[in-house]
Design a protein around this motif. Structure first.
Motif, PDB file in Angstrom:
ATOM      1  N   LEU A 105     -10.841  27.231  55.961  1.00 61.14           N
ATOM      2  CA  LEU A 105      -9.850  26.313  55.397  1.00 61.14           C
ATOM      3  C   LEU A 105      -8.477  26.522  56.032  1.00 61.14           C
ATOM      4  O   LEU A 105      -7.751  25.574  56.298  1.00 61.14           O
ATOM      5  CB  LEU A 105      -9.770  26.478  53.884  1.00 61.14           C
ATOM      6  N   PHE A 106      -8.126  27.767  56.274  1.00 67.94           N
ATOM      7  CA  PHE A 106      -6.851  28.089  56.904  1.00 67.94           C
ATOM      8  C   PHE A 106      -6.784  27.512  58.316  1.00 67.94           C
ATOM      9  O   PHE A 106      -5.761  26.976  58.740  1.00 67.94           O
ATOM     10  CB  PHE A 106      -6.672  29.607  56.911  1.00 67.94           C
ATOM     11  N   ALA A 107      -7.879  27.580  59.042  1.00 68.64           N
ATOM     12  CA  ALA A 107      -7.927  27.090  60.425  1.00 68.64           C
ATOM     13  C   ALA A 107      -8.045  25.572  60.511  1.00 68.64           C
ATOM     14  O   ALA A 107      -7.787  24.989  61.568  1.00 68.64           O
ATOM     15  CB  ALA A 107      -9.096  27.740  61.165  1.00 68.64           C
ATOM     16  N   ASP A 108      -8.405  24.917  59.412  1.00 69.11           N
ATOM     17  CA  ASP A 108      -8.624  23.468  59.393  1.00 69.11           C
ATOM     18  C   ASP A 108      -7.296  22.737  59.182  1.00 69.11           C
ATOM     19  O   ASP A 108      -6.792  22.653  58.068  1.00 69.11           O
ATOM     20  CB  ASP A 108      -9.608  23.119  58.286  1.00 69.11           C
TER      21      ASP A 108
ATOM     22  N   VAL B 279      -1.067  21.672  53.457  1.00 67.58           N
ATOM     23  CA  VAL B 279      -0.339  22.915  53.688  1.00 67.58           C
ATOM     24  C   VAL B 279      -0.608  23.904  52.558  1.00 67.58           C
ATOM     25  O   VAL B 279      -0.836  25.094  52.809  1.00 67.58           O
ATOM     26  CB  VAL B 279       1.178  22.649  53.848  1.00 67.58           C
ATOM     27  N   ALA B 280      -0.618  23.436  51.318  1.00 67.43           N
ATOM     28  CA  ALA B 280      -0.846  24.338  50.191  1.00 67.43           C
ATOM     29  C   ALA B 280      -2.213  25.011  50.284  1.00 67.43           C
ATOM     30  O   ALA B 280      -2.332  26.219  50.081  1.00 67.43           O
ATOM     31  CB  ALA B 280      -0.714  23.584  48.869  1.00 67.43           C
ATOM     32  N   VAL B 281      -3.245  24.249  50.586  1.00 71.91           N
ATOM     33  CA  VAL B 281      -4.584  24.822  50.724  1.00 71.91           C
ATOM     34  C   VAL B 281      -4.590  25.850  51.843  1.00 71.91           C
ATOM     35  O   VAL B 281      -5.113  26.956  51.687  1.00 71.91           O
ATOM     36  CB  VAL B 281      -5.647  23.726  50.971  1.00 71.91           C
TER      37      VAL B 281
ATOM     38  N   GLU C 131      -6.893  37.971  63.994  1.00 73.99           N
ATOM     39  CA  GLU C 131      -7.552  36.657  63.987  1.00 73.99           C
ATOM     40  C   GLU C 131      -6.774  35.674  63.116  1.00 73.99           C
ATOM     41  O   GLU C 131      -6.539  34.526  63.506  1.00 73.99           O
ATOM     42  CB  GLU C 131      -8.992  36.774  63.476  1.00 73.99           C
ATOM     43  N   LEU C 132      -6.382  36.118  61.948  1.00 72.01           N
ATOM     44  CA  LEU C 132      -5.617  35.251  61.044  1.00 72.01           C
ATOM     45  C   LEU C 132      -4.264  34.888  61.656  1.00 72.01           C
ATOM     46  O   LEU C 132      -3.816  33.743  61.560  1.00 72.01           O
ATOM     47  CB  LEU C 132      -5.420  35.937  59.686  1.00 72.01           C
TER      48      LEU C 132
END
Length: 169
Positions: free
Chosen positions: A111-114, A119-121, A142-143
């Motif tokens: 989800l972070f990479a999508d 922005v909140a998600v 990686e993050l």
């Protein structure tokens, strides 16, 4: 209070707080709220998301029996964005049991990479993933690569959270 009627009555911060106050730390009332949150009725689930998040922020122990259902909410493609956002938000305030940590990390990373996610998600997913990485340099790198991969999409709030999570100034 009829929680379902209260959810459908009005959608506001005041109403979410009123419902969360009513539920308090009562496990039966929380079970009723969770049933509405994870149920099939789109509008009810959407409106239950905020009070659920408030309840768990106040009493993180309430969530323990509900991890499998919450994870399913994150995985659902048809879940309302408010549901996904609030599940991720509340996961910031709880200790995720070890048996779910790998699965939750993977979901949060995706989800972070999508960049199509809000922005909140993405911010909540980054925070949860970083907490689960727990100092593992490989995972944190990686993050951080994902965080820096689309600078044109980084709002001020996103940048502030990146600085907080990764300790950059």
């Amino acid at each position: 209070m009829d929680i379902k009627c209260a959810l459908l009555e009005v959608h506001s911060k005041e109403q979410a707080i009123k419902i969360a106050d009513y539920v308090g730390s009562d496990e039966q009332r929380f079970a009723e709220l969770m049933k509405l949150f994870t149920g099939p009725v789109y509008r009810v689930g959407q409106r239950a998301a905020w009070p659920v998040s408030l309840c768990i922020e106040r009493d993180p122990n309430l969530v323990q029996p509900y991890f499998p259902g919450l994870i399913k909410q994150i995985e659902r493609d048809d879940a309302h964005i408010a549901v996904r956002r609030n599940v991720l938000r509340l996961l910031q305030f709880v200790a995720i049991p070890k048996r779910y940590q790998g699965r939750v990390f993977d979901l949060c990373y995706k989800l972070f990479a999508d960049v199509s996610q809000t922005v909140a998600v993405r911010v909540f997913a980054m925070t949860v993933a970083a907490d689960l990485a727990n100092g593992d340099h490989h995972l944190m790198n990686e993050l951080q690569l994902v965080a820096e991969s689309h600078p044109q999409l980084a709002t001020a709030g996103f940048q502030a959270r990146v600085r907080r999570v990764f300790g950059k100034k």
